[in-house]
Write an enzyme that holds these catalytic residues in place. Structure first.
Site, PDB file in Angstrom:
ATOM      1  CG  HIS A  87      33.014 -69.131 -28.746  1.00 15.58           C
ATOM      2  ND1 HIS A  87      34.246 -68.659 -28.407  1.00 15.58           N
ATOM      3  CD2 HIS A  87      32.148 -68.545 -27.885  1.00 15.58           C
ATOM      4  CE1 HIS A  87      34.153 -67.834 -27.384  1.00 15.58           C
ATOM      5  NE2 HIS A  87      32.876 -67.760 -27.034  1.00 15.58           N
ATOM      6  CB  SER A 102      27.793 -62.167 -30.847  1.00 20.29           C
ATOM      7  OG  SER A 102      28.237 -62.658 -29.624  1.00 20.29           O
ATOM      8  CD  GLU A 147       9.323 -67.851  -5.108  1.00 18.90           C
ATOM      9  OE1 GLU A 147      10.479 -67.476  -4.922  1.00 18.90           O
ATOM     10  OE2 GLU A 147       8.366 -67.378  -4.467  1.00 18.90           O
ATOM     11  CE  LYS A 151      28.700 -52.890 -24.011  1.00 17.20           C
ATOM     12  NZ  LYS A 151      28.218 -52.824 -25.394  1.00 17.20           N
ATOM     13  CG  ASP A 152      30.684 -59.493 -20.872  1.00 17.94           C
ATOM     14  OD1 ASP A 152      29.728 -58.807 -21.272  1.00 17.94           O
ATOM     15  OD2 ASP A 152      31.062 -60.533 -21.447  1.00 17.94           O
TER      16      ASP A 152
END
Lengths: 412, 204, 221
Positions: free
Chosen positions: A208, A212, A279, A235-236
């Site tokens: 923040h 972005s 894994e 959107k998320d």
């Protein structure tokens, strides 16, 4: 009434201000693609893991004699225990898929570059914490693969010069992986997720601060930004929906895809399974470990292969924005890197025999070469591109970005 | 994950209020609510615990006058094989501060089955000559498990049970054929016991 | 980015294709089977397991009560359990010392066998039906050479086609039962999954629609 409560809170805590600043007015580039969904997806997977993990811990017993049985108890007797357990085991793999895509996006678009170095580095720390958590969690079912995986990985610390054996014994609290190891791994496996939450907060505070990145790779002018809410909340959320469909498919219809068959056999300290594999998310690093014929060398190479990502802001010397988008050679390197990772995964999956050893060594060499050559290639690529002539919009982007950097420099 | 509704700061509020938007919210909310159920449910007793809801006890070797203690749902249950004198004596009184007829507390007069937990503060009473004495605060129970003296407010609880075969007792499950439920005192949970009746409906 | 993804997909398919072909040559060839999950098959499988497998093997995570949940009736379970309690697990009739004497080891527990091997159902089926009489006259299992378990379903004896069909059916039923035993909640899981996924698809469609609607506001300016 609600308004009065909010007023009351606002006089004591910056609630409305916070929501405005971080959500409803928080500026986000409007050109983010769906590749930018994976950060929030990692967040929701963390929530799934913590919630399912806490409920599993209510039934799980971190005791070498009871651990395996208690997992079967969860799977068979606890109401919806099978669901919670499969969510947790599938969630671990989902976490790595999401994080690796998140990292690949960062690498592809050059999002690690100034001013986002701290985001990249906190992200690196998150990756290491996630790996540690996943590794310790994998011991808890106390199956054959759990046991021997832990045995092998803790043995790696034996490569520490001079005090190797003491370090290994200290880690295990026993001469081999045993009850003491299991109990401490459980304690730490429960603790780490909360440390991860703390680190995520730092990651987000940094985000923040610097805002972005975006596909064109520059800080956008205000007119190109839109408020996070509602545009990116919805959107998320849509991204969550798609994720949960895939996740539910695996939880309900293919939950054992991510669980090795050998792990349904209780740990047996006297018998190693014929073929131990870690894994899937550790396979590339495991292949690098095996590629070096020397124990200490292998361990160092493996460690370096994980933390070398942190150097990316220094290694990439190109000033052309947009990551691989406008950089054909970097794009080739990116694709080569992903292919190399896949080859390493394959090598890590298979028993080390004949030609595969060579393939693993070549792939390891390519892995490190890509990083070491990047400073030279990126410099050269930039010069070449500039001589060739960049499209005018890219020239414009570079000019803006340099202006931005200058402004930041003045502020500092 | 939560959808922060802050319409005050959103200039397009009316549009956000449209019908399908609400539907989405309701569908999502329902899903989240439903998703909590497996987690809540996982905290209920698991199937292996529930399977301990009943206990079978062999009563063939309990001599008249003797008490056996068996475990039922983790609690002690006293099984007293009463002699005829004990039955007679119990039928003559209604007990103490929680008066109940002895007939209402047994299925077969010579078998008393009670949960061995003092209704005062949960201690396990000790067997004494003519009943039980709680070691914690001195509550005294008779051979019908009824409170006679002391701080305990109610009689010892009678669990649901039935006789299976000659010599076996199934505790935790009443036989619907063998019992007609008549609540003696609906308010006192410890004493909501069914009046025992024979299949022909006659009170024993 | 699109070309990048496309080329990566091709590479991934290539790598896993190679992995698949290599796996085929190095690992034993299992006979693939489709597990019959009907109650009839489970019931028959339980009978075979009780009559043959449990002479040596236990199923320590399965109690007689679980068989009720599987769908057997109270009477059927009572017949199987004799005077054992409902809460007791399925224990072998062979004492451990006898097992050590005959096989040199304790036969493995079967509760999780269908999950503890890759392609568990096919693995069990192949193991049960691959016994052969070797050239030296001894009976062995060429797919699992030197296995200590005898030819329990009489594969080498019942060689006539119709007898063979019976044996193979028995093996299938055993597989069905052991698959159930490895994950008794699987049916519940598969049933619940349909509802969850249908719900999620609806919700995601609604969210997508909302997203389109909200983002369309940007075009108006």
């Amino acid at each position: 009434m609600a308004g009065r409560i909010i007023d009351w809170i606002d006089q004591r805590f910056p609630l409305t201000k916070f929501i405005k600043h971080e959500l409803t007015e928080y500026p986000t580039p409007r050109n983010l693609s769906y590749w930018w969904n994976f950060g929030s997806l990692a967040g929701i997977v963390l929530v799934i893991q913590i919630v399912s993990g806490i409920f599993l811990a209510m039934h799980y017993k971190p005791d070498a004699l009871m651990a395996f049985d208690s997992v079967e108890h969860i799977m068979r007797n606890v109401n919806y225990g099978w669901l919670i357990r499969y969510m947790h085991s599938t969630g671990a793999s989902a976490f790595f898929i999401v994080i690796y895509i998140h990292m690949a996006r960062t690498l592809f678009y050059g999002s690690y570059r100034a001013p986002r170095e701290l985001m990249w580095w906190t992200g690196q720390v998150l990756l290491l914490m996630l790996m540690a958590t996943a590794f310790m969690g994998y011991l808890l079912p106390w199956g054959q693969m759990s046991y021997w995986g832990a045995q092998v990985i803790t043995s790696l610390f034996g490569a520490t010069p001079f005090i190797g054996d003491d370090v290994v014994r200290w880690l295990r609290g026993d001469f081999v992986v045993g009850d003491a190891t299991l109990t401490r791994f459980f304690a730490l496996h429960y603790l780490f997720p909360f440390l991860i939450v703390g680190m995520v907060v730092i990651h987000l505070v940094a985000l923040h601060m610097v805002k972005s990145s975006n596909p064109s790779g520059i800080n956008l002018a205000d007119k190109d930004n839109i408020p996070f809410h509602p545009y990116y909340t919805i959107k998320d959320l849509f991204g969550f929906g798609v994720f949960f469909i895939v996740f539910a498919y695996f939880v309900f219809y293919s939950p054992n895809t991510f669980i090795e068959a050998d792990n349904y056999e209780p740990a047996n300290p006297l018998k190693t399974p014929p073929h131990i594999v870690p894994e899937w998310y550790f396979l590339p690093f495991y292949a690098i470990l095996r590629a070096i014929p020397d124990l200490l060398g292998g361990v160092v190479a493996m460690g370096v292969s994980v933390v070398i990502f942190a150097l990316m802001p220094f290694l990439d010397r190109s000033r052309i924005p947009g990551g691989a988008k406008y950089r054909p050679i970097y794009r080739v390197m990116f694709v080569l890197f992903v292919i190399d990772i896949l080859v390493l995964s394959y090598v890590g999956l298979k028993p080390p025999s004949g030609s595969l050893v060579i393939v693993g060594q070549v792939a390891t060499f390519v892995y490190f070469s890509l990083f070491t050559l990047l400073p030279f290639i990126s410099r050269w690529e930039e010069r070449w591109l500039r001589k060739k002539g960049l499209p005018p919009e890219v020239e414009e982007l570079i000019r803006q970005e340099e202006e931005e950097a200058a402004k930041r420099g003045r502020r500092a | 994950m939560s959808e922060h509704d802050s319409d005050s700061s959103n200039p397009e509020s009316p549009e956000r209020r449209e019908f399908l938007g609400k539907v989405t919210g309701v569908v999502a909310g329902t899903g989240i609510a439903a998703a909590t159920w497996p987690f809540i449910s996982s905290m209920n007793p698991s199937t292996d615990v529930l399977s301990k809801a009943t206990t079978e006890a062999d009563i063939s070797d309990i001599a008249p006058g003797q008490v056996h203690t068996v475990e039922w749902q983790g609690k002690p249950v006293f099984i007293l094989h009463r002699t005829d004198q004990q039955i007679d004596k119990m039928r003559q009184s209604e007990g103490g501060k929680d008066p109940t007829a002895d007939q209402k507390r047994v299925l077969e007069p010579n078998w008393l089955v009670v949960v061995g937990i003092c209704t005062h503060l949960g201690c396990v009473p000790n067997r004494v000559d003519d009943g039980w004495l709680c070691p914690c605060h001195g509550s005294v129970y008779d051979n019908s498990g009824r409170i006679l003296r002391g701080p305990a407010p109610r009689n010892l609880h009678v669990p649901p049970y039935q006789f299976v075969g000659e010599n076996r007792l199934l505790i935790g499950q009443a036989d619907p054929q063998r019992q007609r439920c008549e609540r003696v005192d609906p308010d006192a949970a410890g004493d909501t016991f069914c009046v025992a009746t024979n299949p022909n409906g006659k009170e024993v | 980015m699109k070309q990048v993804i496309l080329s990566l997909v091709i590479v991934v398919l290539g790598v896993f294709g190679a992995a698949g072909s290599q796996a085929g040559t190095t690992e034993v060839a299992l006979k693939p089977i489709k597990v019959d999950r009907s109650l009839d098959s489970l019931r028959r499988g339980a009978q075979v397991v009780f009559d043959t497998c449990m002479r040596c093997h236990s199923l320590r995570y399965i109690t007689y009560r679980d068989l009720l949940d599987m769908g057997l009736s109270k009477e059927e379970v009572d017949t199987l359990r004799g005077d054992r309690g409902l809460g007791e697990y399925l224990q072998t009739t062979m004492p451990p010392s006898a097992a050590k004497f005959h096989f040199g080891m304790l036969p493995p527990d079967l509760s999780l066998m269908a999950k503890a091997r890759k392609n568990g159902p096919s693995y069990i089926y192949t193991l049960l039906t691959s016994y052969e009489e070797m050239s030296n006259g001894k009976i062995d299992n060429p797919v699992f050479p030197g296995i200590r378990m005898p030819d329990i379903l009489n594969v080498t004896v019942e060689t006539a086609p119709e007898e063979r069909a019976v044996v193979e059916q028995q093996a299938r039923d055993v597989v069905a039962f052991l698959e159930w035993a490895a994950d008794p909640r699987a049916q519940e899981r598969r049933e619940l999954g349909v509802y969850v996924i249908v719900y999620l698809v609806i919700l995601t469609a609604l969210l997508y629609w909302r997203k389109r609607k909200i983002w369309s506001r940007l075009d108006e300016h």
